[in-house]
Every structure is written in C-alpha cells, then in structure tokens.
Write an enzyme that holds these catalytic residues in place. Structure first.
Site, PDB file in Angstrom:
ATOM      1  N   ASP A  48       0.996  -1.142  -0.063  1.00 63.39           N
ATOM      2  CA  ASP A  48      -0.169   0.009  -0.008  1.00 63.39           C
ATOM      3  C   ASP A  48       0.781   1.216   0.086  1.00 63.39           C
ATOM      4  OD1 ASP A  48      -2.638   1.325   0.430  1.00 63.39           O
ATOM      5  OD2 ASP A  48      -1.453   2.024   2.181  1.00 63.39           O
ATOM      6  N   GLU A 132      -1.583  -1.273  -5.616  1.00 59.71           N
ATOM      7  CA  GLU A 132      -2.694  -0.447  -6.326  1.00 59.71           C
ATOM      8  C   GLU A 132      -2.374   0.353  -7.507  1.00 59.71           C
ATOM      9  OE1 GLU A 132      -6.412   1.869  -3.893  1.00 59.71           O
ATOM     10  OE2 GLU A 132      -4.422   1.532  -3.169  1.00 59.71           O
ATOM     11  N   CYS A 188     -13.431  -9.534   7.892  1.00 56.25           N
ATOM     12  CA  CYS A 188     -14.918 -10.149   7.716  1.00 56.25           C
ATOM     13  C   CYS A 188     -15.406  -9.580   6.410  1.00 56.25           C
ATOM     14  CB  CYS A 188     -15.888  -9.751   8.847  1.00 56.25           C
ATOM     15  SG  CYS A 188     -16.031  -7.915   9.118  1.00 56.25           S
ATOM     16  N   CYS A 204     -13.822  -2.363  13.277  1.00 51.90           N
ATOM     17  CA  CYS A 204     -14.568  -2.772  12.463  1.00 51.90           C
ATOM     18  C   CYS A 204     -16.058  -3.116  13.191  1.00 51.90           C
ATOM     19  CB  CYS A 204     -14.487  -4.172  11.663  1.00 51.90           C
ATOM     20  SG  CYS A 204     -15.778  -5.057  10.734  1.00 51.90           S
ATOM     21  N   ASP A 214      -3.145   1.663   6.981  1.00 56.84           N
ATOM     22  CA  ASP A 214      -2.304   1.139   5.841  1.00 56.84           C
ATOM     23  C   ASP A 214      -2.095  -0.551   5.636  1.00 56.84           C
ATOM     24  OD1 ASP A 214      -2.137   3.867   4.965  1.00 56.84           O
ATOM     25  OD2 ASP A 214      -0.286   4.066   6.488  1.00 56.84           O
TER      26      ASP A 214
END
Length: 270
Positions: A48, A132, A188, A204, A214
C-alpha cells in the site's frame, strides 16, 4: 577514460550528460544475457503506497521513505529567493542558479536511491507483489496531497518494481484503483461507508477487529490481487511489458519472464 568498464563486450555508444555541475558518460555495451537471479519466494505480499509513508506491506512492515523534498524545502525556498534577487546575466546569478541545481540533483538522488533499495528488496524477497493502481495524475489537483505524493515518487516506484520483477521472473499484480482497500475489513469483508484520511486506526463494527489503516489496505490489496491471479481474468490477460502499456485505466498487470526488461542506467563520472 581511466576507469575500466564494468561489463565485457562491444561498446555501442557513449552518451555524455550534465546534471547540475557534474558531467557523466553513459556507456552502452553489448553483452551476453546475464543469468537471472530467482526471487527467494517468501510468498506473496501486498503493498500500500501513501503520502505519509512510502510503502506499507501486508506483513506489517512500514517503509517511511526519506521525503527529501520536504526535508530540504526550507533550503530550497531560500536558494530560490536568492536566485530571484540576482541581476540577470551576472556571475552571481549563475552561481546562485548552480547552487539551486545542485540541491535539486541531491533531492532527486536521495529519492532514487531509496526507491531502488526498496524495489530491489521486494523483488528479491517475494515472487508475487500486489500493488494498487493509483491515479497519480489526479493528485496535483489536491493541494493537501500533491507535494507528498510527488515527493514519494509513486510512478517511479511502480516502473522499477515491474522491470525488476521481470528480471527475476516474478509477478506484479495491479489492483483496480476503485477497489475499497482502505474501507474494507480484511477480517470479515465489511465495507465502511466513509473513511477520512485523518483516520489512521479504526475498529470494524461487524467483527470488532481493530485495524491499522495502511496495513489493512495492504492485506486487502494482497487478497484481491491473488483472487484475480487465480481467477479467469488471469488466463486471458496479457503480460504488461514493464510499463509499455498506458496505465491510466484499471487493468491487470502480469509481469513474467517473457516481459521486456529495462536495464538500470549506470553512470560513470568523468
């Protein structure tokens, strides 16, 4: 030239160039193909890239990056003001211009050295690298991120990673830029609706896992890249030959041994 050549073969051409107040001779030698060193194959890794840190790996490793432009910004501004105050055509202006050129060359060398060390380490350790597809051309429009992204050298990082992976027979998977790597929970799969850049750690709401922004993004990039590599898209995709295709649109980048290679430029001071 007194220095012996680093390669044996037929000398094809010599290109003389100047950077600031230093002269370089770039010698092109026709040599036989050197044996390729295989990667250690420590598995696959997700990378990343960001503005605060140069690269964050899915393994949890963080590479801050030197940020040479930011570190030398005060000196750069001072030399720029000094140059603007000198009379045009004067010797003092020529001296001030040379001092500014030397500082720009130093900034570029620091950035290039850090990128070469990082990309060489990644391609030597990992056989499959997932990154990415960042929209670098659009970042200058954001005044908060333009200088930081430019200081990291994201485009140069991708170019070096691709040709070095090809030299070692590795794979570079480019994930779609619209993939929500930062908003998705790597545990998840829950996707957050909003995730401001100021949020560096978040929990989360579905599974209660606390993520580093990151590291979580790097893990999602790795999972998405491996899924596309093993999916039906991988068999139909053509290898991208070290940045020869336009990287503007989201695509699947597969770098194999058959991809064309770009050799590192070696300068010999004279």
């Amino acid at each position: 030239m007194r220095e012996p050549l680093r390669f044996t073969g037929k000398i094809m051409s010599v290109t003389v160039s100047r950077v600031a107040d230093r002269w370089f001779a770039s010698v092109t030698v026709d040599t036989e193909d050197a044996p390729r060193c295989r990667a250690e194959n420590q598995g696959a890794v997700g990378v990343d890239l960001g503005a605060s840190t140069l690269a964050t790996l899915s393994t949890g490793e963080v590479f801050a990056g030197p940020k040479p432009h930011t570190a030398l910004l005060k000196r750069l501004r001072r030399l720029s003001r000094s140059l603007s105050r000198k009379s045009k055509g004067s010797r003092n202006r020529a001296k001030a211009r040379m001092r500014l050129a030397r500082l720009h060359a130093r900034i570029a060398n620091i950035r290039r050295d850090a990128l070469h060390k990082l990309t060489a380490s990644l391609t030597r350790r990992f056989h499959t690298i997932c990154i990415e597809d960042l929209h670098v051309r659009g970042t200058p429009r954001n005044r908060h991120l333009a200088r930081s992204i430019a200081d990291m050298g994201v485009t140069e990082f991708r170019r070096q990673l691709q040709y070095k992976a090809a030299m070692r027979g590795g794979w570079v998977m480019v994930v779609d830029r619209f993939y929500p790597s930062s908003k998705r929970c790597s545990a998840c799969g829950h996707v957050m609706e909003e995730m401001p850049l100021s949020v560096r750690r978040w929990t989360c709401p579905e599974c209660g896992t606390t993520h580093d922004r990151d590291v979580n993004a790097a893990r999602n990039i790795l999972a998405n890249g491996l899924a596309r590599l093993s999916g039906p898209t991988a068999s139909s995709a053509e290898p991208e030959a070290c940045g020869e295709k336009d990287s503007g649109a989201p695509s699947l980048c597969l770098v194999r041994e058959t991809a064309s290679m770009k050799q590192e430029v070696r300068f010999v001071p004279v």
